[in-house]
Scaffold this active site. Structure first.
Site, PDB file in Angstrom:
ATOM      1  N   PHE A  11       0.827  -1.204   0.000  1.00 14.96           N
ATOM      2  CA  PHE A  11       0.000   0.000   0.000  1.00 14.96           C
ATOM      3  C   PHE A  11       0.869   1.265   0.000  1.00 14.96           C
ATOM      4  CE2 PHE A  11      -1.783   2.864   3.419  1.00 14.96           C
ATOM      5  CZ  PHE A  11      -2.451   3.697   2.540  1.00 14.96           C
ATOM      6  N   ILE A  12       1.705   1.429   1.003  1.00 12.71           N
ATOM      7  CA  ILE A  12       2.508   2.663   1.080  1.00 12.71           C
ATOM      8  C   ILE A  12       3.602   2.649   0.011  1.00 12.71           C
ATOM      9  CG2 ILE A  12       3.988   4.109   2.544  1.00 12.71           C
ATOM     10  CD1 ILE A  12       2.419   3.026   4.976  1.00 12.71           C
ATOM     11  N   ASP A  31       9.390  -7.051  -4.272  1.00 12.31           N
ATOM     12  CA  ASP A  31       8.240  -7.368  -3.417  1.00 12.31           C
ATOM     13  C   ASP A  31       7.902  -8.844  -3.607  1.00 12.31           C
ATOM     14  OD1 ASP A  31       5.664  -5.337  -2.259  1.00 12.31           O
ATOM     15  OD2 ASP A  31       5.480  -7.520  -2.305  1.00 12.31           O
ATOM     16  N   LEU A  76      10.683  -0.833   2.976  1.00 14.08           N
ATOM     17  CA  LEU A  76       9.304  -0.903   3.489  1.00 14.08           C
ATOM     18  C   LEU A  76       8.814  -2.335   3.619  1.00 14.08           C
ATOM     19  CD1 LEU A  76       9.498   2.121   2.592  1.00 14.08           C
ATOM     20  CD2 LEU A  76       7.107   1.980   1.958  1.00 14.08           C
ATOM     21  N   ALA A 117      11.484   1.977   7.303  1.00 13.48           N
ATOM     22  CA  ALA A 117      10.121   2.228   7.786  1.00 13.48           C
ATOM     23  C   ALA A 117       9.921   1.507   9.113  1.00 13.48           C
ATOM     24  CB  ALA A 117       9.103   1.722   6.765  1.00 13.48           C
ATOM     25  N   TYR A 149       5.713  -7.561  17.210  1.00 15.18           N
ATOM     26  CA  TYR A 149       5.842  -6.591  16.116  1.00 15.18           C
ATOM     27  C   TYR A 149       6.644  -5.386  16.590  1.00 15.18           C
ATOM     28  CZ  TYR A 149       4.350  -3.400  12.381  1.00 15.18           C
ATOM     29  OH  TYR A 149       4.312  -2.521  11.337  1.00 15.18           O
ATOM     30  N   LYS A 153      10.470  -4.374  15.383  1.00 10.70           N
ATOM     31  CA  LYS A 153      10.755  -3.079  14.758  1.00 10.70           C
ATOM     32  C   LYS A 153      11.737  -2.272  15.608  1.00 10.70           C
ATOM     33  CE  LYS A 153       8.551  -2.765  10.860  1.00 10.70           C
ATOM     34  NZ  LYS A 153       9.253  -2.403   9.612  1.00 10.70           N
TER      35      LYS A 153
END
Ligand code: UDP
Length: 326
Positions: A11-12, A31, A76, A117, A149, A153
């Site tokens: 999406f981003i 991807d 990302l 990201a 998560y 990160k």
């Protein structure tokens, strides 16, 4: 400029690719289509400055070749969405930590500029809002998979900052808050596409918990410009920056707004967290970014408010709105 976007069919990532192509840059995408989709980049394929590989960033020869070819790397690719994270914690941890490790290693060989990201999830249960970049991170126990998560990160951030400190790698970290816009899917739990999809189908809209939890929703076009601004700001290297919006709304109010905008008699149904996710699931009550650091560094300012965001997402999901964010 030649840009590599890992997760560029997401999406981003796809909005970022669109933005860079629109200003004349060359864009390379890697991807694996795990949560991304070919449909997100279909319209970019005719551009001679666009190239993509359906592959994983764990394919190290491919990753190295594409990183070497790029001037800047936007990383990302990650496991995203609370639902996916709760259901597939192994994949979350391995993809997030292993993927970032490989990207940083490849970029450090030639000292390439990198944007990593990260996410507002890293603030965890921090209760002092707005969240500032140097606030303490407050996580729940390891027995609750949601926290994997945030923790994965946070490790990504530590690693990126370590590469900056020890090897002078020009890497910058963006903590993305709830980001929305066309092409975001509700499949991985994201609330706005879910609510709009539910309302367009005649309801009910499913509000988890008491609905008094709140979020600030950022328009993907604003966030993408912030990402590029940070990647291009030499002084931002080695830093962590929030990107998102400041307008706060409760999930109850959001549900009412979506129902009102779609029209008709749409009911709102409350679902307890343990039924929506898993037993003992912990949600964040408020999540509000402090944006002054990004504003000072790159003049970052969100331009699209929640009303306009909802109008655009509803129009897109009805099939009449623009798929673009610019
Ligand atoms: N949410 C909800 N109904 C849904 C999906 C999400 O009430 O069908 C809630 C969710 O529990 C959270 C908020 O909406 O409080 C935002 O969820 P999302 O997954 O979009 O992002 P988060 O901020 O949790 O990362």
């Amino acid at each position: 400029m030649k840009a590599l976007i890992t997760g560029g069919a997401g999406f981003i990532g796809s909005h970022l690719a669109e933005f860079l192509l629109s200003r004349g840059d060359a864009v390379d995408v890697i991807d694996d289509l795990s949560t991304g989709a070919m449909a997100n980049i279909e319209h970019l394929k005719p551009s001679p400055r666009f190239r993509y590989a359906v592959d994983t960033i764990f394919n190290e020869p491919l990753l190295s070749e594409r990183v070497d070819n790029a001037d800047v790397v936007f990383h990302l690719a990650a496991a995203v969405g609370v639902r996916l994270i709760v259901e597939k914690p192994t994949r979350t941890i391995e993809t997030n930590i292993g993927g970032t490790e490989r990207v940083l290693k490849a970029a450090s060989k030639k000292g390439k500029r990198v944007f990593i990201a990260s996410t507002s999830e890293v603030y965890g249960k921090g209760a002092r809002v707005p969240f500032r970049e140097d606030d303490d991170l407050v996580f729940g126990p390891t027995t609750k998979s949601r926290w994997s998560y945030a923790a994965s990160k946070a490790v990504d951030e530590f690693l990126a900052l370590a590469y900056h400190k020890e090897q002078g790698l020009p890497v910058v970290i963006g903590r993305l808050f709830n980001t929305v816009g066309p092409r975001q899917t509700g499949r991985y739990g994201m609330v706005i596409p879910r609510f709009v999809e539910q309302a367009l189908a005649g309801g009910p809209i499913t509000v988890y918990g008491d609905g008094k939890q709140s979020r600030c929703f950022g328009w993907v076009g604003d966030v993408v410009k912030g990402i590029v601004g940070l990647a291009e700001c030499a002084k931002a290297a080695g830093g962590v920056y929030n990107l998102g919006a400041r307008e706060e709304i409760t999930i109850n109010a959001l549900a009412k707004k979506v129902a009102g905008k779609v029209g008709g008699r749409i009911s709102i149904r409350r679902i307890p967290y343990h039924k929506a996710y898993e037993e003992g699931f912990e949600d964040m009550r408020r999540r509000v970014p402090a944006l002054d650091k990004a504003r000072k560094a790159i003049g970052y300012r969100p331009t699209v408010g929640i009303e306009e965001i909802l109008d655009r997402v509803i129009a897109f999901m009805k099939g009449s709105g623009s798929p673009r964010s610019l």
